[in-house]
Write a protein that holds these residues in place. Structure first.
Motif, PDB file in Angstrom:
ATOM      1  N   HIS A  30       0.820  -1.211   0.000  1.00 23.31           N
ATOM      2  CA  HIS A  30       0.000   0.000   0.000  1.00 23.31           C
ATOM      3  C   HIS A  30       0.851   1.257   0.000  1.00 23.31           C
ATOM      4  N   THR A  31       2.145   1.129   0.254  1.00 22.67           N
ATOM      5  CA  THR A  31       3.041   2.291   0.277  1.00 22.67           C
ATOM      6  C   THR A  31       3.497   2.601  -1.138  1.00 22.67           C
ATOM      7  N   LEU A  32       3.161   3.793  -1.598  1.00 28.53           N
ATOM      8  CA  LEU A  32       3.469   4.184  -2.969  1.00 28.53           C
ATOM      9  C   LEU A  32       4.670   5.120  -3.021  1.00 28.53           C
ATOM     10  N   ASN A  33       5.464   4.958  -4.047  1.00 30.21           N
ATOM     11  CA  ASN A  33       6.590   5.861  -4.291  1.00 30.21           C
ATOM     12  C   ASN A  33       6.079   7.035  -5.117  1.00 30.21           C
ATOM     13  N   PRO A  34       6.114   8.265  -4.594  1.00 30.69           N
ATOM     14  CA  PRO A  34       5.585   9.414  -5.337  1.00 30.69           C
ATOM     15  C   PRO A  34       6.299   9.652  -6.668  1.00 30.69           C
ATOM     16  N   VAL A  35       7.535   9.212  -6.784  1.00 25.79           N
ATOM     17  CA  VAL A  35       8.299   9.430  -8.022  1.00 25.79           C
ATOM     18  C   VAL A  35       7.810   8.502  -9.131  1.00 25.79           C
ATOM     19  N   THR A  36       7.662   7.217  -8.819  1.00 28.23           N
ATOM     20  CA  THR A  36       7.237   6.245  -9.827  1.00 28.23           C
ATOM     21  C   THR A  36       5.722   6.142  -9.938  1.00 28.23           C
ATOM     22  N   GLY A  37       5.032   6.503  -8.856  1.00 29.64           N
ATOM     23  CA  GLY A  37       3.586   6.331  -8.830  1.00 29.64           C
ATOM     24  C   GLY A  37       3.176   4.897  -8.606  1.00 29.64           C
ATOM     25  N   LYS A  38       4.129   4.041  -8.227  1.00 32.15           N
ATOM     26  CA  LYS A  38       3.875   2.618  -8.060  1.00 32.15           C
ATOM     27  C   LYS A  38       4.248   2.168  -6.641  1.00 32.15           C
ATOM     28  N   PRO A  39       3.757   1.006  -6.228  1.00 35.42           N
ATOM     29  CA  PRO A  39       4.109   0.487  -4.898  1.00 35.42           C
ATOM     30  C   PRO A  39       5.605   0.232  -4.780  1.00 35.42           C
ATOM     31  N   ILE A  40       6.120   0.386  -3.583  1.00 35.74           N
ATOM     32  CA  ILE A  40       7.534   0.140  -3.334  1.00 35.74           C
ATOM     33  C   ILE A  40       7.856  -1.329  -3.591  1.00 35.74           C
ATOM     34  N   ARG A  41       9.114  -1.599  -4.009  1.00 31.56           N
ATOM     35  CA  ARG A  41       9.511  -2.959  -4.346  1.00 31.56           C
ATOM     36  C   ARG A  41      10.780  -3.403  -3.629  1.00 31.56           C
ATOM     37  N   HIS A  42      11.299  -2.603  -2.732  1.00 33.72           N
ATOM     38  CA  HIS A  42      12.544  -2.959  -2.063  1.00 33.72           C
ATOM     39  C   HIS A  42      12.296  -3.972  -0.950  1.00 33.72           C
ATOM     40  N   LYS A  43      13.359  -4.314  -0.213  1.00 34.85           N
ATOM     41  CA  LYS A  43      13.308  -5.382   0.777  1.00 34.85           C
ATOM     42  C   LYS A  43      13.074  -4.893   2.211  1.00 34.85           C
ATOM     43  N   LEU A  44      12.817  -3.610   2.387  1.00 36.85           N
ATOM     44  CA  LEU A  44      12.562  -3.107   3.734  1.00 36.85           C
ATOM     45  C   LEU A  44      11.181  -3.571   4.183  1.00 36.85           C
ATOM     46  N   ALA A  45      11.140  -4.415   5.199  1.00 41.02           N
ATOM     47  CA  ALA A  45       9.871  -4.949   5.688  1.00 41.02           C
ATOM     48  C   ALA A  45       9.211  -4.023   6.691  1.00 41.02           C
TER      49      ALA A  45
END
Length: 355
Positions: A278-293
């Motif tokens: 549910h956390t969106l990256n304002p730059v990409t406009g897409k959900p985050i994809r990194h490994k930070l849980a």
């Protein structure tokens, strides 16, 4: 908050097994004892619903206190109802909804709380280079995390169209007169900061009633001050789900501090077996994809803790950590590594750790 470019050494803890997503829950360990043999203080407890979630408040007072429990419970209830009438986007005539409907370019005088929360939000947005953005409402709705759900991700064209109408820099605030205006038809949503800020609001109410020992929890965000019923500082557990059970990864403590967390475990849906955060990256406009849980932030004020936790979660384990060290934030990161995870925390976080 002043910037500081001094980089600190990363502190990494041992690896723990984790078969589910890691979560921070507001578990109070060693909070209060029901054994009257050890109780030197009296505990008052209040709970209820607010902002689509729940609140739980423990207030510790002297045995000879003269506090009217019913009156204080009503004060808390009314305070949170009034607060929701200011911050909610689900209430059509809330102060925030009226601000979102005001003509573009028109200055709007704001209540102290709404102005303060906009000010906190803009500070964190600027410091995080836009990783925190209170105008993401249309994107949140587009991805199905708003009132309406969706079964498939939006197209790149749909994302680009919506992104054209977002941007925290389109919300201008005037500190001298406590007013604000939208310079474009953006929609402000405070869901990523309102619960943390609410702990500050409730804390002021308790202190105005001469209560200086308390633990406030609103939707998972916390504020603690003073001592618990056993006359000890509150201890809060950062936990992980593991094999269907929870276990404390790290206990934290402090006096007059707020604790907030952000992580993908809180809200997501699955698309073709892949979790969509549910956390969106304002730059990409897409959900985050990194490994930070999960990331936990400890600050003096709940509004800042909530906003910074979101910003660090967007940035991820590397950039988020760099920002936290630069700004001297107390932050605790849990990073997924397959079926296990590792932890790292900033040097500022160490003073809150229970060894």
């Amino acid at each position: 908050m002043l910037r500081n470019s001094l980089q600190q050494k990363i502190k990494e803890g041992p690896v723990y097994l984790a078969f589910f997503l890691v979560a921070l829950v507001s578990a109070v360990i060693s909070s209060c004892s029901s054994d009257t043999q050890h109780a030197k203080l009296e505990q008052l407890f209040f709970s209820g619903d607010t902002m689509g979630t729940t609140y739980s408040i423990k207030a510790v007072v002297a045995p000879d206190n003269t506090i009217d429990m019913a009156s204080l419970a009503q004060q808390i209830k009314m305070l949170l109802e009034d607060y929701n009438e200011v911050m909610s986007t689900y209430i059509s005539d809330s102060e925030l909804s009226r601000f979102n409907r005001a003509p573009v370019g028109e200055w709007v005088s704001l209540s102290d709380d709404l102005f303060d929360i906009l000010h906190v939000s803009e500070q964190v947005s600027q410091i995080s280079d836009g990783a925190f953005d209170i105008t993401l409402g249309p994107l949140i709705n587009l991805w199905g995390f708003g009132p309406a759900t969706r079964s498939t991700p939006p197209s790149d064209e749909m994302i680009a169209s919506v992104k054209a109408d977002i941007g925290h820099h389109y919300v201008e605030i005037d500190e001298a007169s406590k007013r604000a205006r939208r310079q474009k038809n953006v929609e402000v949503s405070l869901s990523a900061v309102a619960k943390g800020y609410a702990t500050d609001v409730v804390a002021r109410l308790l202190e105005n009633n001469s209560i200086n020992n308390y633990m406030i929890e609103i939707g998972g965000e916390l504020k603690i001050r003073g001592v618990n019923q056993r006359d000890k500082h509150w201890k809060i557990g950062i936990e992980k789900p593991a094999l269907g059970r929870t276990g404390v990864v790290q206990a934290v403590t402090g006096d007059n501090v707020a604790i907030a967390t952000s992580g993908e475990y809180r809200n997501y849906y699955e698309e073709n077996g892949v979790r969509v955060s549910h956390t969106l990256n304002p730059v990409t406009g897409k959900p985050i994809r990194h490994k930070l849980a999960s990331v936990t932030v400890v600050t003096e004020l709940g509004g800042y803790a909530d906003a910074y936790a979101t910003a660090l979660n967007v940035l991820g384990p590397a950039e988020g950590y760099e920002l936290a060290e630069r700004e001297k934030l107390a932050a605790f990161f849990i990073v997924s590594e397959g079926d296990s995870f590792r932890i790292k925390y900033t040097s500022e976080f160490e003073k809150y750790m229970v060894q």
